[in-house]
Design a protein around this motif. Structure first.
Motif, PDB file in Angstrom:
ATOM      1  N   ARG A 158      10.271  11.667  47.633  1.00 10.84           N
ATOM      2  CA  ARG A 158       9.042  12.399  47.319  1.00 10.84           C
ATOM      3  C   ARG A 158       8.424  11.927  46.003  1.00 10.84           C
ATOM      4  N   ASP A 159       9.027  12.318  44.875  1.00 15.30           N
ATOM      5  CA  ASP A 159       8.447  12.023  43.569  1.00 15.30           C
ATOM      6  C   ASP A 159       8.426  10.518  43.315  1.00 15.30           C
ATOM      7  N   GLY A 160       7.243   9.992  43.068  1.00 18.90           N
ATOM      8  CA  GLY A 160       7.081   8.569  42.827  1.00 18.90           C
ATOM      9  C   GLY A 160       6.713   7.777  44.067  1.00 18.90           C
ATOM     10  N   VAL A 161       6.849   8.379  45.233  1.00 22.52           N
ATOM     11  CA  VAL A 161       6.473   7.729  46.492  1.00 22.52           C
ATOM     12  C   VAL A 161       5.260   8.439  47.094  1.00 22.52           C
ATOM     13  N   ILE A 162       5.360   9.761  47.199  1.00 19.52           N
ATOM     14  CA  ILE A 162       4.278  10.566  47.770  1.00 19.52           C
ATOM     15  C   ILE A 162       3.382  11.124  46.661  1.00 19.52           C
ATOM     16  N   ASN A 163       4.009  11.587  45.613  1.00 15.64           N
ATOM     17  CA  ASN A 163       3.277  12.205  44.504  1.00 15.64           C
ATOM     18  C   ASN A 163       3.680  11.577  43.185  1.00 15.64           C
ATOM     19  N   GLN A 164       2.876  11.817  42.169  1.00 16.57           N
ATOM     20  CA  GLN A 164       3.171  11.292  40.844  1.00 16.57           C
ATOM     21  C   GLN A 164       4.527  11.812  40.392  1.00 16.57           C
ATOM     22  N   ASP A 165       5.219  10.998  39.613  1.00 19.39           N
ATOM     23  CA  ASP A 165       6.525  11.364  39.093  1.00 19.39           C
ATOM     24  C   ASP A 165       6.401  11.579  37.596  1.00 19.39           C
ATOM     25  N   SER A 166       7.390  12.224  37.018  1.00 19.69           N
ATOM     26  CA  SER A 166       7.423  12.448  35.577  1.00 19.69           C
ATOM     27  C   SER A 166       8.869  12.497  35.123  1.00 19.69           C
ATOM     28  N   ASP A 167       9.164  11.843  34.010  1.00 17.12           N
ATOM     29  CA  ASP A 167      10.508  11.941  33.432  1.00 17.12           C
ATOM     30  C   ASP A 167      10.800  13.369  32.994  1.00 17.12           C
ATOM     31  N   ASP A 168       9.755  14.180  32.852  1.00 12.95           N
ATOM     32  CA  ASP A 168       9.904  15.589  32.483  1.00 12.95           C
ATOM     33  C   ASP A 168       9.935  16.503  33.702  1.00 12.95           C
ATOM     34  N   TYR A 169      10.017  15.946  34.893  1.00 10.67           N
ATOM     35  CA  TYR A 169      10.092  16.672  36.158  1.00 10.67           C
ATOM     36  C   TYR A 169       8.724  17.217  36.571  1.00 10.67           C
ATOM     37  N   ILE A 170       8.572  17.374  37.864  1.00 12.23           N
ATOM     38  CA  ILE A 170       7.388  18.022  38.430  1.00 12.23           C
ATOM     39  C   ILE A 170       7.791  19.491  38.562  1.00 12.23           C
ATOM     40  N   LYS A 171       7.231  20.345  37.706  1.00  9.88           N
ATOM     41  CA  LYS A 171       7.715  21.718  37.561  1.00  9.88           C
ATOM     42  C   LYS A 171       6.776  22.781  38.128  1.00  9.88           C
ATOM     43  N   SER A 172       5.600  22.380  38.580  1.00  9.24           N
ATOM     44  CA  SER A 172       4.643  23.368  39.080  1.00  9.24           C
ATOM     45  C   SER A 172       3.756  22.727  40.141  1.00  9.24           C
ATOM     46  N   LEU A 173       3.088  23.586  40.894  1.00 11.96           N
ATOM     47  CA  LEU A 173       2.156  23.085  41.899  1.00 11.96           C
ATOM     48  C   LEU A 173       1.039  22.285  41.229  1.00 11.96           C
ATOM     49  N   GLU A 174       0.630  22.695  40.037  1.00  8.32           N
ATOM     50  CA  GLU A 174      -0.433  21.990  39.317  1.00  8.32           C
ATOM     51  C   GLU A 174      -0.001  20.570  38.912  1.00  8.32           C
ATOM     52  N   GLU A 175       1.291  20.377  38.685  1.00 10.74           N
ATOM     53  CA  GLU A 175       1.813  19.049  38.318  1.00 10.74           C
ATOM     54  C   GLU A 175       2.069  18.181  39.544  1.00 10.74           C
ATOM     55  N   TRP A 176       2.084  18.785  40.730  1.00 11.75           N
ATOM     56  CA  TRP A 176       2.351  18.031  41.961  1.00 11.75           C
ATOM     57  C   TRP A 176       1.036  17.390  42.406  1.00 11.75           C
ATOM     58  N   LEU A 177       0.883  16.104  42.092  1.00 14.12           N
ATOM     59  CA  LEU A 177      -0.362  15.385  42.372  1.00 14.12           C
ATOM     60  C   LEU A 177      -0.078  14.206  43.298  1.00 14.12           C
ATOM     61  N   PRO A 178      -0.660  14.190  44.492  1.00 15.60           N
ATOM     62  CA  PRO A 178      -0.419  13.080  45.415  1.00 15.60           C
ATOM     63  C   PRO A 178      -0.886  11.749  44.819  1.00 15.60           C
ATOM     64  N   LEU A 179      -0.143  10.704  45.113  1.00 18.74           N
ATOM     65  CA  LEU A 179      -0.545   9.360  44.722  1.00 18.74           C
ATOM     66  C   LEU A 179      -1.694   8.899  45.614  1.00 18.74           C
ATOM     67  N   PRO A 180      -2.589   8.062  45.086  1.00 19.69           N
ATOM     68  CA  PRO A 180      -3.715   7.578  45.899  1.00 19.69           C
ATOM     69  C   PRO A 180      -3.223   6.933  47.203  1.00 19.69           C
ATOM     70  N   GLY A 181      -3.797   7.369  48.305  1.00 20.57           N
ATOM     71  CA  GLY A 181      -3.491   6.787  49.606  1.00 20.57           C
ATOM     72  C   GLY A 181      -2.248   7.326  50.291  1.00 20.57           C
ATOM     73  N   ALA A 182      -1.412   8.076  49.592  1.00 21.22           N
ATOM     74  CA  ALA A 182      -0.135   8.508  50.173  1.00 21.22           C
ATOM     75  C   ALA A 182      -0.324   9.505  51.321  1.00 21.22           C
ATOM     76  N   ILE A 183      -1.168  10.489  51.118  1.00 25.45           N
ATOM     77  CA  ILE A 183      -1.377  11.498  52.158  1.00 25.45           C
ATOM     78  C   ILE A 183      -2.007  10.852  53.389  1.00 25.45           C
ATOM     79  N   ASP A 184      -3.009  10.010  53.183  1.00 26.16           N
ATOM     80  CA  ASP A 184      -3.643   9.300  54.298  1.00 26.16           C
ATOM     81  C   ASP A 184      -2.625   8.444  55.044  1.00 26.16           C
ATOM     82  N   ALA A 185      -1.732   7.790  54.297  1.00 24.18           N
ATOM     83  CA  ALA A 185      -0.716   6.932  54.916  1.00 24.18           C
ATOM     84  C   ALA A 185       0.222   7.758  55.784  1.00 24.18           C
ATOM     85  N   MET A 186       0.663   8.893  55.266  1.00 28.47           N
ATOM     86  CA  MET A 186       1.568   9.747  56.038  1.00 28.47           C
ATOM     87  C   MET A 186       0.880  10.262  57.294  1.00 28.47           C
ATOM     88  N   ALA A 187      -0.365  10.690  57.160  1.00 31.01           N
ATOM     89  CA  ALA A 187      -1.102  11.203  58.319  1.00 31.01           C
ATOM     90  C   ALA A 187      -1.310  10.105  59.359  1.00 31.01           C
TER      91      ALA A 187
END
Length: 180
Positions: free
Chosen positions: A8-37
């Motif tokens: 997930r983190d770093g493949v589908i959505n942006q990753d962070s060394d500080d962890y993805i801790k909230s829905l607001e921090e969960w940001l899809p990477l460009p093209g990832a959602i379209d690719a999965m669909a």
């Protein structure tokens, strides 16, 4: 069955060394959602296998993780696709579990869920531990350069690892047989 396993983190959505801790921090990477669909609409079964030690560390709770995964599902569904399974390891690195990558427990569970032979199934990750988890059960290791992928690329990779710029490039290869 055409099965694809994604970190997930770093493949589908942006990753962070500080962890993805909230829905607001969960940001899809460009093209990832379209690719999965696109893959889903083409008949691929999409499964996610993600370490989420932030749960064990108390950085976020189960409801927050559920909200992130619901948003992932919603975004892919809005593009006409679906995510068929999301498996996560809630444990920390010191916990004695078999699901935390690089151990293959989550990958094996996905294989059982879909009654699938995992030999040759593409497992897409951005870290060596993702690739190692897949290799343990015969998956084809695929590294993307997003997330921690460039750092991982600087290390020796398992023999036969395929490398792509991002998940969109992986989808292009799987859907057309040609890199973009």
């Amino acid at each position: 069955m055409k099965l694809l396993i994604l970190d997930r983190d770093g493949v589908i959505n942006q990753d962070s060394d500080d962890y993805i801790k909230s829905l607001e921090e969960w940001l899809p990477l460009p093209g990832a959602i379209d690719a999965m669909a696109a893959l889903s609409k083409a008949g691929w079964t999409i499964a996610v296998a993600t370490n989420q030690s932030g749960l064990a560390r108390g950085y976020f709770n189960q409801a927050t993780l559920d909200a992130m995964h619901a948003e992932l599902q919603r975004l892919v569904q809005a593009q006409g696709g679906r995510v068929d399974a999301i498996h996560f390891c809630p444990h920390g690195p010191e916990d004695d579990c078999t699901c935390r990558k690089p151990l293959p427990g989550m990958i094996e569970a996905i294989g059982r869920q879909f009654n699938a032979d995992l030999t040759g199934v593409w497992l897409v990750g951005d870290s060596l531990r993702d690739l190692e988890a897949g290799l343990a059960v015969g998956c084809q290791p695929v590294l993307v350069k997003t997330g921690k992928g460039l750092r991982s690329l600087a290390k020796p990779l398992p023999e036969g690892t395929l490398v792509f710029d991002d998940l969109a490039a992986v989808a292009q290869q799987l859907l057309t047989g040609k890199p973009d």
